[in-house]
Motif scaffolding. Structure first.
Motif, PDB file in Angstrom:
ATOM      1  N   ALA A  72       0.881  -1.177   0.000  1.00 41.05           N
ATOM      2  CA  ALA A  72       0.000   0.000   0.000  1.00 41.05           C
ATOM      3  C   ALA A  72       0.913   1.219   0.000  1.00 41.05           C
ATOM      4  O   ALA A  72       1.935   1.224   0.688  1.00 41.05           O
ATOM      5  CB  ALA A  72      -0.895  -0.004   1.227  1.00 41.05           C
ATOM      6  N   HIS A  73       0.532   2.242  -0.752  1.00 43.03           N
ATOM      7  CA  HIS A  73       1.451   3.391  -0.841  1.00 43.03           C
ATOM      8  C   HIS A  73       1.295   4.348   0.339  1.00 43.03           C
ATOM      9  O   HIS A  73       0.199   4.561   0.865  1.00 43.03           O
ATOM     10  CB  HIS A  73       1.320   4.124  -2.180  1.00 43.03           C
ATOM     11  CG  HIS A  73       0.026   4.851  -2.404  1.00 43.03           C
ATOM     12  ND1 HIS A  73      -0.177   6.138  -1.972  1.00 43.03           N
ATOM     13  CD2 HIS A  73      -1.107   4.482  -3.039  1.00 43.03           C
ATOM     14  CE1 HIS A  73      -1.397   6.530  -2.340  1.00 43.03           C
ATOM     15  NE2 HIS A  73      -1.985   5.538  -2.979  1.00 43.03           N
ATOM     16  N   LEU A  74       2.438   4.922   0.726  1.00 42.68           N
ATOM     17  CA  LEU A  74       2.540   5.830   1.877  1.00 42.68           C
ATOM     18  C   LEU A  74       2.265   7.276   1.504  1.00 42.68           C
ATOM     19  O   LEU A  74       1.933   8.083   2.370  1.00 42.68           O
ATOM     20  CB  LEU A  74       3.997   5.830   2.375  1.00 42.68           C
ATOM     21  CG  LEU A  74       4.553   4.703   3.211  1.00 42.68           C
ATOM     22  CD1 LEU A  74       6.065   4.912   3.342  1.00 42.68           C
ATOM     23  CD2 LEU A  74       3.894   4.696   4.570  1.00 42.68           C
ATOM     24  N   GLY A  99      -8.529   7.867   3.006  1.00 45.21           N
ATOM     25  CA  GLY A  99      -8.769   6.633   2.251  1.00 45.21           C
ATOM     26  C   GLY A  99      -7.621   6.331   1.306  1.00 45.21           C
ATOM     27  O   GLY A  99      -7.269   5.174   1.071  1.00 45.21           O
ATOM     28  N   ASP A 100      -7.049   7.382   0.731  1.00 43.07           N
ATOM     29  CA  ASP A 100      -5.979   7.242  -0.267  1.00 43.07           C
ATOM     30  C   ASP A 100      -4.668   7.766   0.302  1.00 43.07           C
ATOM     31  O   ASP A 100      -4.323   8.896   0.081  1.00 43.07           O
ATOM     32  CB  ASP A 100      -6.370   8.009  -1.537  1.00 43.07           C
ATOM     33  CG  ASP A 100      -5.374   7.811  -2.655  1.00 43.07           C
ATOM     34  OD1 ASP A 100      -4.553   6.888  -2.559  1.00 43.07           O
ATOM     35  OD2 ASP A 100      -5.403   8.596  -3.613  1.00 43.07           O
ATOM     36  N   ASN A 101      -3.925   7.011   1.093  1.00 46.07           N
ATOM     37  CA  ASN A 101      -4.092   5.606   1.235  1.00 46.07           C
ATOM     38  C   ASN A 101      -3.741   5.180   2.657  1.00 46.07           C
ATOM     39  O   ASN A 101      -3.178   4.126   2.887  1.00 46.07           O
ATOM     40  CB  ASN A 101      -3.206   4.880   0.202  1.00 46.07           C
ATOM     41  CG  ASN A 101      -3.562   3.418   0.072  1.00 46.07           C
ATOM     42  OD1 ASN A 101      -4.620   2.984   0.475  1.00 46.07           O
ATOM     43  ND2 ASN A 101      -2.621   2.649  -0.432  1.00 46.07           N
ATOM     44  N   LEU A 161      -3.098  -2.696  -2.246  1.00 46.27           N
ATOM     45  CA  LEU A 161      -4.314  -2.237  -1.560  1.00 46.27           C
ATOM     46  C   LEU A 161      -4.486  -0.736  -1.723  1.00 46.27           C
ATOM     47  O   LEU A 161      -3.565   0.042  -1.456  1.00 46.27           O
ATOM     48  CB  LEU A 161      -4.231  -2.576  -0.062  1.00 46.27           C
ATOM     49  CG  LEU A 161      -4.056  -4.056   0.291  1.00 46.27           C
ATOM     50  CD1 LEU A 161      -3.959  -4.224   1.812  1.00 46.27           C
ATOM     51  CD2 LEU A 161      -5.187  -4.902  -0.277  1.00 46.27           C
ATOM     52  N   GLU A 162      -5.670  -0.337  -2.172  1.00 48.42           N
ATOM     53  CA  GLU A 162      -6.016   1.090  -2.284  1.00 48.42           C
ATOM     54  C   GLU A 162      -7.264   1.326  -1.445  1.00 48.42           C
ATOM     55  O   GLU A 162      -8.328   0.776  -1.729  1.00 48.42           O
ATOM     56  CB  GLU A 162      -6.293   1.452  -3.753  1.00 48.42           C
ATOM     57  CG  GLU A 162      -5.046   1.756  -4.571  1.00 48.42           C
ATOM     58  CD  GLU A 162      -4.414   3.115  -4.265  1.00 48.42           C
ATOM     59  OE1 GLU A 162      -4.980   3.898  -3.456  1.00 48.42           O
ATOM     60  OE2 GLU A 162      -3.341   3.383  -4.836  1.00 48.42           O
ATOM     61  N   GLY A 163      -7.146   2.167  -0.420  1.00 48.84           N
ATOM     62  CA  GLY A 163      -8.197   2.330   0.573  1.00 48.84           C
ATOM     63  C   GLY A 163      -9.537   2.792   0.043  1.00 48.84           C
ATOM     64  O   GLY A 163     -10.584   2.316   0.473  1.00 48.84           O
TER      65      GLY A 163
HETATM   66 ZN   LIG Z   1      -3.807   5.781  -3.952  1.00 52.20          ZN
END
Ligand SMILES: [Zn+2]
Length: 374
Positions: A72-74, A99-101, A161-163
């Motif tokens: 998942a990206h920070l 949500g992102d992310n 994973l993308e929130g």
């Molecule tokens: Zn994202």
């Protein structure tokens, strides 16, 4: 079976807010990366470390099979001055980047608890990566580095994973992009006295007009955009330099290459007295895809249905999954929940389906070793 899910949902939301409170613009993820690293240590994961581009790694030990990589990206699109206040309503959380992310990263941190709830022991190791540089001009630098490091272990799949990219969304196509800064250079001078000297602005707008004739396809979808034009110094000065930013996108590498060749030919053919054109590549995100009939996507689809996400859709997008897609390694990007106003300060995460989302992610990760059965 482990703890009941509602308790875990509360923990995940609390964790997502804690992460969201730490500013993390692309290229400036160091502070959030340190926080995540410390939390990985608290959670007793093995092999926790940060690499040179601010990716944070951890490992959950499993059985003997090849590992799976879950990432998942920070980073966020918001600069460090952005007001990160959070407001919670019944089944909504408002806050830039929630949500992102931040949510995706919170799922990584809670992965042991999520798996415990599923009551399954992974058949191989789970390599967790909270990676940098997914947004903006980050050019997927974090995932490029994480992929180069993890591919040596021959993972069976990469799960991104993308929130808030859609609770029903399974991303199977990676939209690639190549970006250029194209500049014109001319002699310049005074607009009255030196009239007739070559103008970078005149040269650039002529070239820009040619570039708008680029041919594109509908299937695979391909697009282009000149998003910015800058240049010149004043209304009565013949410009010495001017530049434009060109964004080329496609669902396939072949079309992306084809558009790049077209641009090169247009520039080569372009000739205007005393004007020189220079080109600089400022972005390169490869495209790629995975078949919706592949075992990994069949598994994801069946879990979406099983957990009540009956509207499951296969989508294309530019995500960290582009990197494994482009190397033909099984990969998928999964939307965890729905979001509104993503990439705006008014961003909102819809938490109504969070309990089912926990189940969805937990089942996909824990069953990934059985994907051939789906
Ligand atoms: Zn994202």
């Amino acid at each position: 079976m482990g703890k009941p899910i509602p308790e875990l949902v509360k923990k995940i939301i609390k964790e997502a807010i804690a992460i969201q409170q730490i500013p993390s613009p692309t290229f400036e993820e160091a502070k959030r990366a340190r926080y995540v690293k410390n939390r990985f240590v608290d959670e007793n994961f093995s092999e926790v470390f940060i690499d040179s581009v601010n990716n944070v790694y951890a490992r959950i030990k499993g059985g003997e099979k090849h590992p799976v990589v879950v990432s998942a990206h920070l980073d966020t699109v918001f600069d460090s001055s952005c007001d990160l206040s959070v407001r919670i309503e019944e089944d909504k959380i408002f806050g830039p980047g929630i949500g992102d992310n931040s949510l995706g990263v919170a799922f990584l941190l809670m992965m042991k608890h999520i798996l415990q709830c599923m009551g399954e022991r992974p058949e191989g190791d789970i390599i967790l990566v909270a990676n940098a540089c997914e947004e903006g001009t980050g050019d997927l630098r974090g995932m490029k580095e994480a992929f180069a490091r993890t591919i040596k272990e021959n993972p069976i799949a990469y799960i991104v994973l993308e929130g808030s990219s859609g609770a029903d969304c399974i991303y199977t196509r990676g939209v690639g992009s190549i970006r250029f800064k194209i500049s014109a250079h001319g002699r310049g001078g005074h607009s009255w006295h030196d009239f007739g000297n070559s103008s970078a602005v005149h040269g650039l707008v002529k070239l820009a007009a040619v570039l708008t004739e680029l041919s594109v396809t509908v299937e695979p979808r391909s697009t282009f955009n000149i998003g910015v034009i800058t240049g010149g110094t004043s209304i009565n000065t013949i410009a010495q330099t001017a530049s434009l930013l060109l964004d080329l996108r496609s669902e396939t590498c072949d079309w992306l290459d084809h558009m790049v060749q077209q641009v090169k030919q247009m520039i080569d053919k372009f000739s205007m007295d005393d004007i020189t054109i220079t080109t600089e590549k400022i972005g390169d995100r490869p495209s790629g895809m995975i078949s919706v009939a592949s075992p990994l996507i069949s598994l994801c689809h069946s879990v979406f249905l099983e957990t009540g996400f009956n509207d499951a859709k296969f989508k294309s997008g530019s995500t960290d999954a582009n990197i494994p897609f482009s190397e033909n390694v099984p990969a998928v990007c999964i939307g965890i929940c729905d979001g509104q106003d993503v990439h705006k300060p008014s961003e909102c995460l819809m938490t109504g389906s969070m309990d089912r989302a926990v189940e969805k992610v937990g089942k996909i990760v824990s069953r990934v070793w059985q994907m051939e059965k789906f």
